[in-house]
Design a protein around this motif. Structure first.
Motif: not given
Length: 324
Positions: A147-150, A154-155, A233-235, A247-250
């Motif tokens: 899921q989106q971090a921010d 939307m991810i 737009l978000t990690e 946490r997942l990075g780009y």
């Protein structure tokens, strides 16, 4: 002299302190000849980190709680042959074999080793860094969520099957579920129910901004890949069974496939999965039209009984008048 048998009881700290069911379960197991170790706090490890496991002489893990507690207990038996018996003190308790009022029967069956084993498939998940230099692996009994971090954005994800890109979309995330998890978060998100003996995985997009966002189901020899697109737009965050997260990075790639390993659930009732489905979800056994007809007949019966009672009262009143 017969040696002590060993059991682990998993519950919550507040239940251990306040619940008579927990105390009674411990006393009954001890009277049956078990040495009981109580675990009332299950802090999840980090994603890819190993968790403590039960001692090698443990015969069974008895869980007093809901499905979340059972998922925590699964960490204690991961990579072991020790079975889990769930006694539901939660809400739905889909993974639990017994309800709390059946405690005595459950403990007696455990003491007599009068149970079978239900093998539930796990999912293997690995996360690889964008440059391919680092991979962390974990597992899930129920599901893996990305899921989106921010929450304000939307991810952007790209989903592939067996090395072929199948779709990409902006979304709140995706759920990858085992058959066991198909009655949990995946079900709430619109996924199909998959019978536990089916060797498959399903992926369900969450609020995806795309025309085609149906759930996908793959077989035991296939695998999902989920790439977090570089210009998202978000990690993101990945979480296994609602517990072990990271946490997942780009540019990160997540790969999920069925594991050859299982978690062993002690089965005492022998009730088919369909029965449990109907009972736990309180599914209707008749259609709306049938129910309407039954209710109409019930109303007609009530009216007929009221009319008969009224007629009987009138007859009694007439007979009284004639006698006077």
């Amino acid at each position: 002299m017969v040696g002590k048998r060993h059991a682990v009881m998993v519950t919550h700290a507040h239940l251990r302190e306040t619940s008579l069911v927990v105390r009674e379960a411990v006393e009954q197991l001890e009277r049956a000849g078990f040495c009981v170790r109580i675990v009332d706090s299950l802090d999840p490890p980090g994603f890819g980190e190993s968790s403590p496991i039960v001692d090698s002489d443990t015969e069974i893990v008895v869980v007093l709680g809901g499905d979340g507690t059972i998922l925590g207990a699964a960490e204690l038996v991961h990579n072991t042959e020790v079975p889990i018996l769930g006694i539901n003190l939660g809400h739905v308790g889909f993974l639990a074999e017994f309800e709390s009022f059946q405690l005595s029967e459950a403990i007696a069956r455990v003491a007599g080793r009068d149970y079978s084993i239900d093998e539930r498939n796990l999912a293997n998940v690995s996360v690889t860094s964008p440059d391919g230099s680092t991979t962390l692996s974990d597992w899930a009994l129920n599901d893996i969520t990305i899921q989106q971090a921010d929450r304000d954005h939307m991810i952007e994800l790209s989903v592939g099957v067996d090395g072929v890109e199948a779709s990409s979309f902006s979304c709140d995330g995706v759920i990858i579920s085992t058959p066991t998890g198909s009655t949990a978060y995946a079900f709430s998100a619109g996924g199909p129910i998959i019978w536990p003996d089916v060797k498959a995985l399903q992926l369900i997009p969450l609020a995806a901004h795309a025309l085609f966002t149906r759930p996908m189901v793959i077989g035991e020899h296939s695998r999902f890949t989920v790439d977090l697109i570089d210009d998202s737009l978000t990690e993101g965050w990945i979480c296994c069974d609602g517990r072990r997260k990271m946490r997942l990075g780009y540019g990160t790639r997540t790969t999920v496939h069925l594991s050859s390993r299982t978690v062993r659930l002690a089965s005492l009732s022998g009730v088919p999965f369909t029965n449990r489905l109907v009972t736990k979800f309180n599914l209707p056994s008749v259609s709306l039209r049938q129910r309407s007809r039954l209710e109409e007949r019930k109303r007609e019966g009530i009216i007929a009984n009221e009319n008969k009672a009224r007629a009987d009262q009138q007859n009694v009143a007439r007979q009284g008048s004639s006698e006077r």
